[in-house]
Design an enzyme around this catalytic site. Structure first.
Site, PDB file in Angstrom:
ATOM      1  N   SER A 101       0.843  -1.082   0.067  1.00 23.28           N
ATOM      2  CA  SER A 101       0.009   0.341  -0.050  1.00 23.28           C
ATOM      3  C   SER A 101       0.760   1.319  -0.035  1.00 23.28           C
ATOM      4  CB  SER A 101      -0.988  -0.055   1.333  1.00 23.28           C
ATOM      5  OG  SER A 101      -0.190   0.003   2.312  1.00 23.28           O
ATOM      6  N   HIS A 115      -3.189   7.332  -3.917  1.00 20.60           N
ATOM      7  CA  HIS A 115      -3.451   6.129  -2.709  1.00 20.60           C
ATOM      8  C   HIS A 115      -3.371   4.983  -3.747  1.00 20.60           C
ATOM      9  CE1 HIS A 115      -6.373   2.787  -1.674  1.00 20.60           C
ATOM     10  NE2 HIS A 115      -5.072   2.956  -0.551  1.00 20.60           N
ATOM     11  N   ASN A 117      -3.159   0.430  -3.512  1.00 19.55           N
ATOM     12  CA  ASN A 117      -2.858  -0.791  -2.830  1.00 19.55           C
ATOM     13  C   ASN A 117      -3.429  -1.921  -3.597  1.00 19.55           C
ATOM     14  OD1 ASN A 117      -5.420  -2.298  -1.083  1.00 19.55           O
ATOM     15  ND2 ASN A 117      -5.863  -0.120  -1.437  1.00 19.55           N
ATOM     16  N   ARG A 119      -3.418  -6.431  -2.858  1.00 16.73           N
ATOM     17  CA  ARG A 119      -3.481  -7.507  -1.724  1.00 16.73           C
ATOM     18  C   ARG A 119      -4.044  -8.888  -2.035  1.00 16.73           C
ATOM     19  NH1 ARG A 119      -7.195  -3.680  -1.082  1.00 16.73           N
ATOM     20  NH2 ARG A 119      -9.458  -4.344  -0.772  1.00 16.73           N
ATOM     21  N   HIS A 155      -7.990   8.844 -15.039  1.00 18.64           N
ATOM     22  CA  HIS A 155      -9.142   7.748 -15.279  1.00 18.64           C
ATOM     23  C   HIS A 155      -8.872   7.036 -16.485  1.00 18.64           C
ATOM     24  CE1 HIS A 155     -12.204   7.841 -12.021  1.00 18.64           C
ATOM     25  NE2 HIS A 155     -11.565   8.929 -11.640  1.00 18.64           N
ATOM     26  N   HIS A 185     -20.492  10.665   6.998  1.00 18.28           N
ATOM     27  CA  HIS A 185     -20.844  11.553   7.733  1.00 18.28           C
ATOM     28  C   HIS A 185     -20.862  13.105   7.407  1.00 18.28           C
ATOM     29  CE1 HIS A 185     -16.476  11.241   7.923  1.00 18.28           C
ATOM     30  NE2 HIS A 185     -16.653  12.482   8.542  1.00 18.28           N
TER      31      HIS A 185
END
Length: 323
Positions: A101, A115, A117, A119, A155, A185
Site C-alpha cells: 500500500s 493512494h 494498494n 493485496r 481515469h 458523515h
C-alpha cells in the site's frame, strides 16, 4: 485459488509483492528527486511482519509512505464474514494476507495526493486447508486544487490498463471506487475524484483464472508511472500561496476523517494488532479542521468540491476544460 490455494501460490505472490515494493520505492524516489526513504522492518505478534518505507520532507512529497506486509494468524469466524469471506459457520479462521500500500502527500497543493494498494487474502479452516481466497486493491486520486485535466488523465490511464485484462473491469471498479471513498458523515462527500477499487476477486471472476487475476493486480500496482507521474511533472513548479495551502490542509482533514472512520484496511490493521505506525502511515503530516468553512460559488475551492461528484471522467474533454 477458488477457495483452495497452496503454499507455492502464497510464496509466489509474497515474492512478487516484495519486488513490486522495491520497484515502486525506486520510482517514487526518482519522481521526488531529492528525498530519501526511512525503512523500518517489523514483526507482528501472532505471525508475520512487514517493511515500511516513509519519506518525509522530500522535494515533491511532504510525506510518502510505501508499505508491504505478510501477515498471518487467526480471527473469529464472524470477523471473517464481515470481511466478505465465505467460511460457513466456523468459529475461528486462520488468515494469510500479503500486500503493498502507498499514499503520496505532495508538498504543493497544485499536485494531487494519490493512494494505491494491492493485496491477496487467504483463509484456512482448523485443518490448515484453504477455504477461501481472493485479490483486492485499487488506486484513487485526491486533488486539492481544481485542475480538471488531472482526473481525466488518471481515469483514462486506468481504463486503458483495465481493458488489457477485461472490458468490464474499469466501469465496474470505477463505480465501486465512487461509492467506497465516501465520507458518509459529511453528507456523502467523496474523498477525491475516484479511480478504481475492487475486492473479493476470486478464481473464475469474469472467466479469469488465478494467474490472470494476479497479472491484473500487478498491473494495478505498476500503473502510477503512466497515471500519476505526468500530473506531478505538470504541476510541481506551479506557484501557490497561503490560500492554496490553507485549502490543501482542509482537504487533508477530510482525508484523515475517511481513513479513521470508514477505511477497511485501517480497521483491519487495528483489529489484528498490526504495527500502528504502519497502519497510520497513510495520514498526512499536517492537516486542518476549520469550523464550517464556506467558499463562494465560482471560487476554485467551490469548483474543487463540485469536482468530487462522480462523473464519467474518461468522456470529458481536456481541451474544453483547461488545466
Amino acid at each position: 485459488m477458488a477457495a483452495v490455494s497452496d503454499g507455492l501460490l502464497r510464496s509466489r505472490i509474497a515474492t512478487l509483492i516484495e519486488l513490486l515494493h522495491d520497484e515502486t520505492t525506486a520510482y517514487v524516489a526518482e519522481l521526488d528527486g531529492a528525498g530519501a526513504f526511512r525503512e523500518d522492518r517489523w514483526s507482528r505478534p501472532g505471525g508475520g511482519g512487514g517493511v515500511s518505507r516513509v519519506m518525509s520532507d522530500g522535494r515533491i512529497f511532504e510525506k510518502a509512505g510505501i508499505n508491504r506486509s505478510v501477515v498471518e494468524g487467526a480471527m473469529p469466524g464472524a470477523m471473517a464474514q464481515r470481511l466478505g469471506a465465505q467460511v460457513g459457520g466456523a468459529e475461528e479462521i486462520g488468515f494469510f494476507v500479503t500486500g503493498m500500500s502507498l499514499v503520496l502527500h505532495p508538498r504543493s497543493p497544485m499536485v494531487p495526493t494519490v493512494h494505491l494498494n494491492v493485496r491477496y487474502f487467504e483463509l484456512a479452516g482448523p485443518d490448515g486447508a484453504a477455504i477461501d481466497a481472493w485479490f483486492g486493491g485499487g488506486t484513487d486520486l485526491t486533488p486539492t486544487w481544481p485542475h480538471r485535466d488531472n482526473p481525466i488523465h488518471f481515469h483514462r490511464s486506468l481504463a486503458t490498463m483495465c481493458d488489457r485484462h477485461h472490458p468490464s473491469f474499469y466501469s465496474r471498479f470505477k463505480s465501486w471506487c465512487d461509492h467506497y471513498f465516501v465520507n458518509a458523515h459529511r453528507q456523502e462527500e467523496r474523498r477525491g475524484t475516484g479511480g478504481i477499487f475492487f475486492d473479493h476477486l476470486r478464481t473464475g471472476e469474469s472467466g479469469l483464472d488465478a494467474k490472470a487475476l494476479l497479472a491484473f493486480v500487478l498491473d494495478v500496482g505498476r500503473v502510477l508511472p503512466e497515471a500519476y507521474g505526468p500530473l506531478v511533472r505538470r504541476h510541481r513548479d506551479e506557484p501557490y500561496g497561503d490560500r492554496e495551502r490553507r485549502f490543501q490542509l482542509l482537504r487533508r482533514g477530510r482525508y484523515v476523517e475517511f481513513n479513521l472512520v470508514h477505511d477497511r484496511g485501517t480497521l483491519f490493521g487495528l483489529q489484528t494488532n498490526a504495527r500502528i505506525e504502519s497502519v497510520l502511515m497513510s495520514l498526512p503530516p499536517l492537516a486542518a479542521w476549520e469550523y464550517a468553512p464556506e467558499f463562494p460559488p465560482g471560487s476554485p475551492e467551490a469548483e474543487l468540491i463540485e469536482m468530487l461528484e462522480p462523473r464519467d471522467w474518461v468522456a470529458e474533454s481536456p481541451s474544453s476544460l483547461g488545466t
